[in-house]
Design a protein around this motif. Structure first.
Motif, mmCIF file in Angstrom:
data_model
loop_
_atom_site.group_PDB
_atom_site.id
_atom_site.type_symbol
_atom_site.label_atom_id
_atom_site.label_comp_id
_atom_site.label_asym_id
_atom_site.label_seq_id
_atom_site.Cartn_x
_atom_site.Cartn_y
_atom_site.Cartn_z
ATOM 1 N N VAL A 205 0.871 -1.173 0.000
ATOM 2 C CA VAL A 205 0.000 0.000 0.000
ATOM 3 C C VAL A 205 0.914 1.231 0.000
ATOM 4 O O VAL A 205 1.828 1.323 0.829
ATOM 5 C CB VAL A 205 -0.913 0.002 1.253
ATOM 6 C CG1 VAL A 205 -1.849 1.212 1.230
ATOM 7 C CG2 VAL A 205 -1.701 -1.297 1.347
ATOM 8 N N TYR A 206 0.683 2.136 -0.933
ATOM 9 C CA TYR A 206 1.600 3.279 -1.092
ATOM 10 C C TYR A 206 1.815 4.047 0.217
ATOM 11 O O TYR A 206 2.932 4.456 0.535
ATOM 12 C CB TYR A 206 1.057 4.247 -2.142
ATOM 13 C CG TYR A 206 1.267 3.824 -3.582
ATOM 14 C CD1 TYR A 206 1.493 2.497 -3.935
ATOM 15 C CD2 TYR A 206 1.229 4.781 -4.603
ATOM 16 C CE1 TYR A 206 1.674 2.127 -5.250
ATOM 17 C CE2 TYR A 206 1.421 4.417 -5.930
ATOM 18 C CZ TYR A 206 1.645 3.098 -6.246
ATOM 19 O OH TYR A 206 1.823 2.741 -7.545
ATOM 20 N N GLY A 207 0.728 4.244 0.969
ATOM 21 C CA GLY A 207 0.840 5.009 2.224
ATOM 22 C C GLY A 207 1.785 4.323 3.208
ATOM 23 O O GLY A 207 2.571 4.992 3.899
ATOM 24 N N GLU A 235 8.377 15.621 -1.246
ATOM 25 C CA GLU A 235 8.048 15.561 -2.681
ATOM 26 C C GLU A 235 7.403 14.217 -3.015
ATOM 27 O O GLU A 235 6.420 14.149 -3.769
ATOM 28 C CB GLU A 235 9.328 15.791 -3.494
ATOM 29 C CG GLU A 235 9.096 16.128 -4.958
ATOM 30 C CD GLU A 235 8.826 14.878 -5.797
ATOM 31 O OE1 GLU A 235 8.080 14.993 -6.779
ATOM 32 O OE2 GLU A 235 9.341 13.799 -5.447
ATOM 33 N N THR A 236 7.920 13.154 -2.404
ATOM 34 C CA THR A 236 7.359 11.818 -2.661
ATOM 35 C C THR A 236 5.933 11.722 -2.106
ATOM 36 O O THR A 236 5.046 11.120 -2.734
ATOM 37 C CB THR A 236 8.270 10.727 -2.031
ATOM 38 O OG1 THR A 236 9.608 10.911 -2.510
ATOM 39 C CG2 THR A 236 7.805 9.323 -2.402
ATOM 40 N N ALA A 237 5.692 12.346 -0.954
ATOM 41 C CA ALA A 237 4.335 12.349 -0.371
ATOM 42 C C ALA A 237 3.360 13.061 -1.312
ATOM 43 O O ALA A 237 2.229 12.593 -1.524
ATOM 44 C CB ALA A 237 4.361 13.019 0.996
ATOM 45 N N VAL A 240 2.596 10.723 -4.152
ATOM 46 C CA VAL A 240 1.659 9.660 -3.734
ATOM 47 C C VAL A 240 0.229 10.205 -3.752
ATOM 48 O O VAL A 240 -0.698 9.564 -4.267
ATOM 49 C CB VAL A 240 2.040 9.110 -2.331
ATOM 50 C CG1 VAL A 240 0.902 8.296 -1.728
ATOM 51 C CG2 VAL A 240 3.313 8.269 -2.413
ATOM 52 N N ASP A 241 0.042 11.426 -3.227
ATOM 53 C CA ASP A 241 -1.305 12.037 -3.191
ATOM 54 C C ASP A 241 -1.888 12.213 -4.588
ATOM 55 O O ASP A 241 -3.105 12.199 -4.772
ATOM 56 C CB ASP A 241 -1.249 13.403 -2.495
ATOM 57 C CG ASP A 241 -1.194 13.247 -0.980
ATOM 58 O OD1 ASP A 241 -1.543 12.150 -0.494
ATOM 59 O OD2 ASP A 241 -0.779 14.207 -0.302
ATOM 60 N N GLN A 242 -1.001 12.397 -5.574
ATOM 61 C CA GLN A 242 -1.481 12.622 -6.949
ATOM 62 C C GLN A 242 -1.913 11.331 -7.642
ATOM 63 O O GLN A 242 -2.509 11.370 -8.714
ATOM 64 C CB GLN A 242 -0.376 13.278 -7.789
ATOM 65 C CG GLN A 242 -0.142 14.740 -7.457
ATOM 66 C CD GLN A 242 1.249 15.187 -7.902
ATOM 67 O OE1 GLN A 242 1.950 14.456 -8.612
ATOM 68 N NE2 GLN A 242 1.641 16.363 -7.466
ATOM 69 N N GLN A 243 -1.605 10.182 -7.078
ATOM 70 C CA GLN A 243 -2.009 8.924 -7.712
ATOM 71 C C GLN A 243 -3.524 8.770 -7.581
ATOM 72 O O GLN A 243 -4.138 9.345 -6.670
ATOM 73 C CB GLN A 243 -1.280 7.733 -7.075
ATOM 74 C CG GLN A 243 0.232 7.869 -7.067
ATOM 75 C CD GLN A 243 0.786 8.277 -8.447
ATOM 76 O OE1 GLN A 243 0.607 7.584 -9.428
ATOM 77 N NE2 GLN A 243 1.449 9.431 -8.486
ATOM 78 N N SER A 247 -2.799 7.574 -1.216
ATOM 79 C CA SER A 247 -2.010 6.694 -0.341
ATOM 80 C C SER A 247 -2.630 5.310 -0.202
ATOM 81 O O SER A 247 -2.000 4.400 0.329
ATOM 82 C CB SER A 247 -1.844 7.331 1.037
ATOM 83 O OG SER A 247 -3.119 7.497 1.611
ATOM 84 N N LEU A 248 -3.869 5.137 -0.690
ATOM 85 C CA LEU A 248 -4.504 3.812 -0.613
ATOM 86 C C LEU A 248 -4.199 2.962 -1.841
ATOM 87 O O LEU A 248 -4.612 1.805 -1.919
ATOM 88 C CB LEU A 248 -6.024 3.959 -0.457
ATOM 89 C CG LEU A 248 -6.478 4.660 0.829
ATOM 90 C CD1 LEU A 248 -7.999 4.777 0.874
ATOM 91 C CD2 LEU A 248 -5.976 3.893 2.056
ATOM 92 N N THR A 249 -3.483 3.502 -2.805
ATOM 93 C CA THR A 249 -3.127 2.738 -4.005
ATOM 94 C C THR A 249 -2.354 1.494 -3.596
ATOM 95 O O THR A 249 -1.502 1.538 -2.689
ATOM 96 C CB THR A 249 -2.242 3.596 -4.946
ATOM 97 O OG1 THR A 249 -2.874 4.857 -5.129
ATOM 98 C CG2 THR A 249 -2.023 2.913 -6.290
ATOM 99 N N ILE A 250 -2.673 0.385 -4.258
ATOM 100 C CA ILE A 250 -2.000 -0.877 -3.918
ATOM 101 C C ILE A 250 -1.182 -1.357 -5.120
ATOM 102 O O ILE A 250 -1.667 -1.328 -6.253
ATOM 103 C CB ILE A 250 -3.034 -1.962 -3.543
ATOM 104 C CG1 ILE A 250 -3.722 -1.574 -2.234
ATOM 105 C CG2 ILE A 250 -2.365 -3.335 -3.411
ATOM 106 C CD1 ILE A 250 -4.838 -2.514 -1.817
#
Ligand SMILES: C[S@@+](CC[C@H](N)C(=O)[O-])C[C@H]1O[C@@H](n2cnc3c(N)ncnc32)[C@H](O)[C@@H]1O
Length: 269
Positions: A205-207, A235-237, A240-243, A247-250
């Motif tokens: 999980v990305y988060g 920057e990485t955070a 992740v938010d832009q996906q 952060s729930l992207t798996i």
């Protein structure tokens, strides 16, 4: 006594190690059974686990009936390994640096090592030390779990670190070619054995991946200065938010095993 080159002591993250790195025991057992069938690992005898950490790769060998001796620079990692040893197993875990092992010459029937040499400055001394204790004709076996850590969040962080010029992040081995050439120069024969069919499944999980980087769990990034670390993390955070699912992207992954096997020259006896 001469000072040793830098090495990555995992004590600060020992308590989090097993929860964030794992190789399934049944895959490891299948790998060792294949190595035994190929004649590079004895069915019995003393196996030394160099940079053993919490014992992940050698406790399986103890369960299979081998005598195991693990060494690690980290007292905290060794304490965790010791707690996992069952009374019926013949396994010892002690604190020592791979470059100075308290082991008699030519007394070991096999060496296993996993994810160690990238962390050891002057890794060549570590290799020489392992060859010193190994009996002639016996093997140094490097077990590698591939594809388990290269999740996209970590890769994004690493790419930003590269772009800022922090691209030499390990004190030890950086490329396999140099490692293989060094061992060949020490008289070792490389033996090709394919275990890449030994795969498993893993979801990231990305988060959580981001949180693990924030916890500084990966030695690969320990040598970044704090300011750069924070900037890359922020920057990485944002990335992740832009996906699409943030952060729930798996990410679903299929890690696999590989081994590098080097037989020490001389006659077994
Ligand atoms: C990535 S962990 C791998 C642990 C274990 N081999 C495994 O596969 O789970 C690297 C380990 O090497 C240990 N280490 C680093 N430098 C070392 C050295 N010079 N001698 C012995 N152990 C060392 C660290 O403390 C850490 O436990």
């Amino acid at each position: 006594m001469a000072t040793l080159a830098p090495t990555s002591d995992f004590s600060p993250i020992a308590a989090r190690y097993d929860a964030t790195r794992d190789v399934p025991e049944d895959r490891l057992r299948a790998c060792y059974e294949r190595l035994i069938a190929c004649g590079v690992l004895p069915e019995q005898g003393l196996v030394l686990d160099a940079g053993c950490g919490t014992g992940q790769i050698s406790l399986v060998l103890a369960a299979m009936g081998h005598d195991v001796q693990g060494f690690d620079v980290s007292r905290e990692m060794i304490d965790i390994a010791r707690r996992k040893v069952r009374p019926e197993w013949r396994a010892r875990y002690d604190v020592a640096d791979v470059r100075r092992l308290p082991v008699t010459d030519v007394s070991v029937d096999a060496v296993v090592v996993s994810k160690l040499f990238q962390h050891v400055g002057d890794w060549q001394s570590g290799c020489r030390e392992l060859l010193r204790v190994l009996r002639p004709g016996c093997c140094l076996i490097q077990v590698n779990d591939r594809g388990a850590f290269g999740n996209v969040v970590r890769r994004h962080f690493a790419a930003r670190a590269d772009a800022l010029g922090f691209d030499e992040r390990f004190p030890g081995v950086r490329d396999r070619t140099a490692f293989v050439a060094f061992l060949a120069g020490q008289g070792c024969e490389e033996i090709a054995i394919d275990v890449s069919d030994l795969t498993w499944s893993k979801s990231v999980v990305y988060g959580e991946a981001l949180a693990q980087i924030e916890e500084r769990l990966f030695a690969e990034f320990w040598y970044l200065p704090d300011g750069a670390y924070r900037r890359i993390l922020d920057e990485t955070a944002r990335w992740v938010d832009q996906q699409v699912e943030g952060s729930l992207t798996i990410q679903r992954m299929t890690p696999w095993l590989t081994v590098d096997v080097f037989r020490k020259g001389g006659r077994h006896g």
